[in-house]
Design a protein around this motif. Structure first.
Motif, PDB file in Angstrom:
ATOM      1  N   MET A 250      61.016  13.795  77.884  1.00  0.00           N
ATOM      2  CA  MET A 250      60.582  14.955  77.138  1.00  0.00           C
ATOM      3  C   MET A 250      59.590  15.717  77.993  1.00  0.00           C
ATOM      4  O   MET A 250      58.628  15.163  78.495  1.00  0.00           O
ATOM      5  CB  MET A 250      59.933  14.501  75.819  1.00  0.00           C
ATOM      6  N   GLY A 251      59.811  17.019  78.143  1.00  0.00           N
ATOM      7  CA  GLY A 251      58.913  17.853  78.932  1.00  0.00           C
ATOM      8  C   GLY A 251      57.658  18.221  78.160  1.00  0.00           C
ATOM      9  O   GLY A 251      57.556  17.994  76.955  1.00  0.00           O
ATOM     10  N   VAL A 252      56.725  18.826  78.878  1.00  0.00           N
ATOM     11  CA  VAL A 252      55.457  19.222  78.258  1.00  0.00           C
ATOM     12  C   VAL A 252      55.706  20.256  77.163  1.00  0.00           C
ATOM     13  O   VAL A 252      55.085  20.208  76.095  1.00  0.00           O
ATOM     14  CB  VAL A 252      54.474  19.747  79.321  1.00  0.00           C
ATOM     15  N   GLY A 253      56.621  21.188  77.400  1.00  0.00           N
ATOM     16  CA  GLY A 253      56.923  22.207  76.395  1.00  0.00           C
ATOM     17  C   GLY A 253      57.460  21.606  75.110  1.00  0.00           C
ATOM     18  O   GLY A 253      57.037  21.975  74.012  1.00  0.00           O
ATOM     19  N   ALA A 254      58.404  20.675  75.239  1.00  0.00           N
ATOM     20  CA  ALA A 254      58.964  20.020  74.057  1.00  0.00           C
ATOM     21  C   ALA A 254      57.903  19.189  73.340  1.00  0.00           C
ATOM     22  O   ALA A 254      57.870  19.141  72.104  1.00  0.00           O
ATOM     23  CB  ALA A 254      60.145  19.145  74.454  1.00  0.00           C
ATOM     24  N   ALA A 255      57.036  18.554  74.106  1.00  0.00           N
ATOM     25  CA  ALA A 255      55.958  17.764  73.500  1.00  0.00           C
ATOM     26  C   ALA A 255      55.005  18.666  72.720  1.00  0.00           C
ATOM     27  O   ALA A 255      54.566  18.317  71.620  1.00  0.00           O
ATOM     28  CB  ALA A 255      55.199  16.993  74.572  1.00  0.00           C
ATOM     29  N   CYS A 256      54.714  19.841  73.271  1.00  0.00           N
ATOM     30  CA  CYS A 256      53.818  20.780  72.591  1.00  0.00           C
ATOM     31  C   CYS A 256      54.445  21.311  71.304  1.00  0.00           C
ATOM     32  O   CYS A 256      53.771  21.422  70.275  1.00  0.00           O
ATOM     33  CB  CYS A 256      53.443  21.922  73.517  1.00  0.00           C
ATOM     34  N   VAL A 257      55.730  21.629  71.350  1.00  0.00           N
ATOM     35  CA  VAL A 257      56.419  22.119  70.155  1.00  0.00           C
ATOM     36  C   VAL A 257      56.460  21.019  69.091  1.00  0.00           C
ATOM     37  O   VAL A 257      56.223  21.283  67.904  1.00  0.00           O
ATOM     38  CB  VAL A 257      57.838  22.623  70.501  1.00  0.00           C
ATOM     39  N   SER A 258      56.718  19.794  69.515  1.00  0.00           N
ATOM     40  CA  SER A 258      56.734  18.671  68.573  1.00  0.00           C
ATOM     41  C   SER A 258      55.358  18.453  67.965  1.00  0.00           C
ATOM     42  O   SER A 258      55.235  18.222  66.751  1.00  0.00           O
ATOM     43  CB  SER A 258      57.191  17.394  69.281  1.00  0.00           C
TER      44      SER A 258
ATOM     45  N   LEU B 275      52.224   7.555  70.971  1.00  0.00           N
ATOM     46  CA  LEU B 275      51.846   6.466  71.872  1.00  0.00           C
ATOM     47  C   LEU B 275      53.044   5.959  72.671  1.00  0.00           C
ATOM     48  O   LEU B 275      52.905   5.602  73.850  1.00  0.00           O
ATOM     49  CB  LEU B 275      51.180   5.340  71.084  1.00  0.00           C
ATOM     50  N   THR B 276      54.223   5.969  72.078  1.00  0.00           N
ATOM     51  CA  THR B 276      55.432   5.538  72.785  1.00  0.00           C
ATOM     52  C   THR B 276      55.809   6.526  73.882  1.00  0.00           C
ATOM     53  O   THR B 276      56.096   6.128  75.021  1.00  0.00           O
ATOM     54  CB  THR B 276      56.602   5.372  71.796  1.00  0.00           C
ATOM     55  N   VAL B 277      55.798   7.814  73.558  1.00  0.00           N
ATOM     56  CA  VAL B 277      56.135   8.836  74.552  1.00  0.00           C
ATOM     57  C   VAL B 277      55.108   8.833  75.684  1.00  0.00           C
ATOM     58  O   VAL B 277      55.465   8.944  76.862  1.00  0.00           O
ATOM     59  CB  VAL B 277      56.249  10.235  73.895  1.00  0.00           C
ATOM     60  N   ALA B 278      53.842   8.674  75.335  1.00  0.00           N
ATOM     61  CA  ALA B 278      52.802   8.619  76.366  1.00  0.00           C
ATOM     62  C   ALA B 278      53.013   7.432  77.291  1.00  0.00           C
ATOM     63  O   ALA B 278      52.874   7.548  78.514  1.00  0.00           O
ATOM     64  CB  ALA B 278      51.415   8.548  75.721  1.00  0.00           C
TER      65      ALA B 278
ATOM     66  N   THR C 273      42.870  19.643  68.005  1.00  0.00           N
ATOM     67  CA  THR C 273      43.783  18.977  68.935  1.00  0.00           C
ATOM     68  C   THR C 273      44.692  19.995  69.618  1.00  0.00           C
ATOM     69  O   THR C 273      44.838  19.983  70.848  1.00  0.00           O
ATOM     70  CB  THR C 273      44.632  17.924  68.200  1.00  0.00           C
ATOM     71  N   LEU C 274      45.301  20.866  68.839  1.00  0.00           N
ATOM     72  CA  LEU C 274      46.205  21.861  69.414  1.00  0.00           C
ATOM     73  C   LEU C 274      45.464  22.836  70.318  1.00  0.00           C
ATOM     74  O   LEU C 274      45.981  23.232  71.372  1.00  0.00           O
ATOM     75  CB  LEU C 274      46.948  22.602  68.300  1.00  0.00           C
ATOM     76  N   ALA C 275      44.264  23.217  69.934  1.00  0.00           N
ATOM     77  CA  ALA C 275      43.475  24.128  70.760  1.00  0.00           C
ATOM     78  C   ALA C 275      43.102  23.477  72.082  1.00  0.00           C
ATOM     79  O   ALA C 275      43.195  24.101  73.151  1.00  0.00           O
ATOM     80  CB  ALA C 275      42.221  24.573  70.017  1.00  0.00           C
ATOM     81  N   ALA C 276      42.690  22.215  72.041  1.00  0.00           N
ATOM     82  CA  ALA C 276      42.329  21.507  73.278  1.00  0.00           C
ATOM     83  C   ALA C 276      43.542  21.347  74.177  1.00  0.00           C
ATOM     84  O   ALA C 276      43.450  21.523  75.397  1.00  0.00           O
ATOM     85  CB  ALA C 276      41.723  20.148  72.928  1.00  0.00           C
ATOM     86  N   LEU C 277      44.684  21.025  73.598  1.00  0.00           N
ATOM     87  CA  LEU C 277      45.907  20.905  74.396  1.00  0.00           C
ATOM     88  C   LEU C 277      46.299  22.242  74.990  1.00  0.00           C
ATOM     89  O   LEU C 277      46.730  22.302  76.157  1.00  0.00           O
ATOM     90  CB  LEU C 277      47.053  20.364  73.524  1.00  0.00           C
ATOM     91  N   ALA C 278      46.181  23.319  74.220  1.00  0.00           N
ATOM     92  CA  ALA C 278      46.551  24.641  74.722  1.00  0.00           C
ATOM     93  C   ALA C 278      45.691  25.035  75.924  1.00  0.00           C
ATOM     94  O   ALA C 278      46.196  25.640  76.871  1.00  0.00           O
ATOM     95  CB  ALA C 278      46.414  25.676  73.619  1.00  0.00           C
ATOM     96  N   LEU C 279      44.415  24.665  75.880  1.00  0.00           N
ATOM     97  CA  LEU C 279      43.548  24.989  77.007  1.00  0.00           C
ATOM     98  C   LEU C 279      44.001  24.301  78.301  1.00  0.00           C
ATOM     99  O   LEU C 279      43.875  24.862  79.383  1.00  0.00           O
ATOM    100  CB  LEU C 279      42.107  24.605  76.698  1.00  0.00           C
ATOM    101  N   VAL C 280      44.553  23.112  78.170  1.00  0.00           N
ATOM    102  CA  VAL C 280      45.002  22.372  79.356  1.00  0.00           C
ATOM    103  C   VAL C 280      46.401  22.804  79.780  1.00  0.00           C
ATOM    104  O   VAL C 280      46.659  23.075  80.944  1.00  0.00           O
ATOM    105  CB  VAL C 280      44.979  20.852  79.081  1.00  0.00           C
ATOM    106  N   VAL C 281      47.307  22.899  78.827  1.00  0.00           N
ATOM    107  CA  VAL C 281      48.706  23.176  79.134  1.00  0.00           C
ATOM    108  C   VAL C 281      48.894  24.609  79.617  1.00  0.00           C
ATOM    109  O   VAL C 281      49.672  24.864  80.545  1.00  0.00           O
ATOM    110  CB  VAL C 281      49.598  22.881  77.913  1.00  0.00           C
ATOM    111  N   PHE C 282      48.185  25.553  79.016  1.00  0.00           N
ATOM    112  CA  PHE C 282      48.414  26.962  79.327  1.00  0.00           C
ATOM    113  C   PHE C 282      47.358  27.558  80.266  1.00  0.00           C
ATOM    114  O   PHE C 282      47.367  28.747  80.499  1.00  0.00           O
ATOM    115  CB  PHE C 282      48.490  27.784  78.036  1.00  0.00           C
ATOM    116  N   SER C 283      46.482  26.733  80.802  1.00  0.00           N
ATOM    117  CA  SER C 283      45.486  27.262  81.741  1.00  0.00           C
ATOM    118  C   SER C 283      46.107  27.361  83.134  1.00  0.00           C
ATOM    119  O   SER C 283      46.943  26.543  83.511  1.00  0.00           O
ATOM    120  CB  SER C 283      44.235  26.394  81.762  1.00  0.00           C
TER     121      SER C 283
END
Length: 147
Positions: A1-9, A40-43, A136-146
């Motif tokens: 699973m890519g980062v994009g799919a993980a973010c959408v999920s 945890l499994t995907v990670a 959580t989503l805001a923190a992830l967005a800062l990393v994924v989309f920076s």
């Protein structure tokens, strides 16, 4: 699973949890526990199992202490959700975990202040799961989309 799919999920999971928490003022086991297991499994499959587990255990530990000290302030659903969001943010790094862990209570506090000051409902409760998901989503967005 890519980062994009993980973010959408993650967005879909957090949206479902937030809607449920706003309407019912609780977080159901059928959303929190399977979500944490999948995260945890995907990670682990992506080679980020150790930081994900560390993030999950650390956040569950913090939330469990608050729940045990003041059960009316934080429900057991929030503790269970902490496993999923702690694992998700932990998988992306310590800085993401800290940002989400600090952001969630701050968002809940701001939401409570608005409820008291603007809406004039001094005894209204604030569903903390929404703040956990938003932070959580805001923190992830800062990393994924920076850049």
């Amino acid at each position: 699973m890519g980062v994009g799919a993980a973010c959408v999920s993650a967005l879909a999971w957090c949206s479902a949890l937030s809607c449920y928490d706003i309407r019912q003022r609780r977080l159901p086991n059928w959303l929190t526990i399977p979500g944490a297991v999948v995260i945890l499994t995907v990670a682990a499959c992506a080679g980020r199992g150790t930081p994900a587990w560390c993030g999950a255990v650390a956040l569950v530990g913090l939330y469990l202490v608050v729940h045990l000290v003041a059960p009316a302030a934080m429900g057991a659903g929030d503790v269970k959700l902490a496993a999923g969001v702690g694992g998700l943010t932990g998988a992306f790094g310590y800085d993401v975990w800290v940002l989400a862990a600090i952001g969630a209570p701050l968002l809940s506090a701001m939401w409570a202040l608005v409820a008291v000051a603007v809406v004039r409902r001094p005894n209204s409760s604030v569903p903390h799961g929404v703040s956990m998901c938003t932070a959580t989503l805001a923190a992830l967005a800062l990393v994924v989309f920076s850049p």
